[in-house]
Design a protein around this motif. Structure first.
Motif, PDB file in Angstrom:
ATOM      1  N   TYR A 129      41.405  70.177  95.396  1.00  0.00           N
ATOM      2  CA  TYR A 129      40.955  70.176  94.323  1.00  0.00           C
ATOM      3  C   TYR A 129      41.560  72.119  94.188  1.00  0.00           C
ATOM      4  O   TYR A 129      40.381  72.605  94.803  1.00  0.00           O
ATOM      5  N   GLN A 130      41.448  71.980  93.098  1.00  0.00           N
ATOM      6  CA  GLN A 130      41.852  73.293  92.031  1.00  0.00           C
ATOM      7  C   GLN A 130      41.331  73.867  91.261  1.00  0.00           C
ATOM      8  O   GLN A 130      41.688  72.833  90.034  1.00  0.00           O
ATOM      9  N   GLN A 131      40.921  75.105  89.656  1.00  0.00           N
ATOM     10  CA  GLN A 131      40.461  74.781  89.000  1.00  0.00           C
ATOM     11  C   GLN A 131      40.582  76.630  88.908  1.00  0.00           C
ATOM     12  O   GLN A 131      40.269  77.541  89.641  1.00  0.00           O
ATOM     13  N   GLY A 176      33.295  70.386  89.295  1.00  0.00           N
ATOM     14  CA  GLY A 176      33.502  71.124  88.017  1.00  0.00           C
ATOM     15  C   GLY A 176      32.954  70.793  86.606  1.00  0.00           C
ATOM     16  O   GLY A 176      33.440  69.780  86.406  1.00  0.00           O
ATOM     17  N   VAL A 224      35.078  71.551  83.237  1.00  0.00           N
ATOM     18  CA  VAL A 224      36.747  71.457  82.920  1.00  0.00           C
ATOM     19  C   VAL A 224      36.338  71.912  81.202  1.00  0.00           C
ATOM     20  O   VAL A 224      36.188  70.918  80.452  1.00  0.00           O
ATOM     21  N   HIS A 270      33.725  66.697  86.468  1.00  0.00           N
ATOM     22  CA  HIS A 270      34.351  66.257  87.642  1.00  0.00           C
ATOM     23  C   HIS A 270      33.780  66.340  88.418  1.00  0.00           C
ATOM     24  O   HIS A 270      33.199  67.463  89.182  1.00  0.00           O
ATOM     25  N   GLN A 272      42.375  72.561  86.049  1.00  0.00           N
ATOM     26  CA  GLN A 272      42.969  71.749  86.527  1.00  0.00           C
ATOM     27  C   GLN A 272      43.021  71.267  87.607  1.00  0.00           C
ATOM     28  O   GLN A 272      44.436  70.282  86.330  1.00  0.00           O
ATOM     29  N   ARG A 273      43.365  70.849  88.723  1.00  0.00           N
ATOM     30  CA  ARG A 273      44.134  70.068  89.794  1.00  0.00           C
ATOM     31  C   ARG A 273      43.683  69.231  90.506  1.00  0.00           C
ATOM     32  O   ARG A 273      42.877  70.436  91.534  1.00  0.00           O
ATOM     33  N   GLU A 322      35.189  60.895  85.541  1.00  0.00           N
ATOM     34  CA  GLU A 322      35.227  61.949  84.815  1.00  0.00           C
ATOM     35  C   GLU A 322      34.182  62.152  83.580  1.00  0.00           C
ATOM     36  O   GLU A 322      34.088  61.101  83.239  1.00  0.00           O
TER      37      GLU A 322
END
Length: 235
Positions: free
Chosen positions: A130-132, A84, A86, A76, A92-93, A104
């Motif tokens: 963004y968060q993972q 990141g 994934v 990503h 992942q968000r 992607e």
């Protein structure tokens, strides 16, 4: 009360040389006015992307986008400078908010298989983010993965900007059971394996069930175990 089973083979399908995608709801050229979402879910795509290919940079706005990889790895990158890889076991968000562009891509040597889900946020024009986070599914219980529900405030791996929706995952050994949450709307997706849903019968890989006003039926994994993705949503 309502229980609607949606079999894998009945879902909308997008197929090309590099992509195999099945859509639970109307998506892109596939449109059914009676099937545009469920609760706050507006997309639930089961995607397989070939090595060395993927989705180039494209825009999103006012969506909470949750990605859960089943096999392989997905790279990503976005216009906010986030990046990141994934992989299975990592949630992942991406909050598109006021607008974001991202790509992607499958940089690996094997196909990447993942489920991507889009949820309407409870506020528009939020700053993109963004968060993972890594997730431990060893308990065999439903583990909150991506949630804005107050009850998951301390337990969810990543937070979404929707206070009335949350997604949990359970990885079940053969014959193991889990109770679905009692909520106004529950969406069950069998990501891998087979299960028996109390009151509805056998479900296979990529089958889905939409439950409305049902009081927490039990899910039992088949002889090879199963992995299930469960969204619970209030009004």
């Amino acid at each position: 009360m309502s229980v609607q089973i949606r079999r894998a083979g009945d879902r909308f399908r997008t197929s090309s040389e590099w992509l195999e995608s099945r859509h639970s709801f109307s998506f892109g050229p596939h449109y059914d006015p009676a099937n545009v979402g469920f609760g706050f879910l507006v997309a639930h795509n089961d995607e397989t992307v070939a090595p060395g290919t993927g989705f180039g940079t494209h825009p999103h706005q006012d969506l909470e986008i949750v990605t859960w990889v089943l096999r392989g790895a997905l790279a990503h990158r976005d216009s906010e400078g986030n990046s990141g890889i994934v992989h299975p076991g990592l949630a992942q968000r991406m909050s598109a908010g006021s607008g974001i562009r991202h790509s992607e891509w499958n940089d690996g040597g094997q196909p990447v298989h993942y489920v991507q889900m889009w949820v309407r946020p409870d506020e528009l024009d939020l700053p993109p983010s963004y968060q993972q986070s890594e997730v431990d599914l060893a308990s065999g219980e439903l583990v909150p993965i991506a949630s804005g529900l107050p009850k998951h405030a301390r337990s969810t791996a990543i937070r979404i900007n929707q206070r009335s929706a949350g997604m949990s995952v359970a990885r079940l050994g053969p014959g193991r059971t889990v109770d679905l949450p009692a909520a106004p709307y529950v969406h069950l997706f069998v990501a891998q394996g087979t299960v028996d849903l109390e009151g509805a019968g056998d479900l296979g890989t990529a089958d889905a069930v939409r439950l409305t006003g049902v009081d927490g039926p039990r899910v039992t994994a088949g002889p090879d175990g199963a992995e299930v993705l469960v969204w619970e949503m209030s009004d």
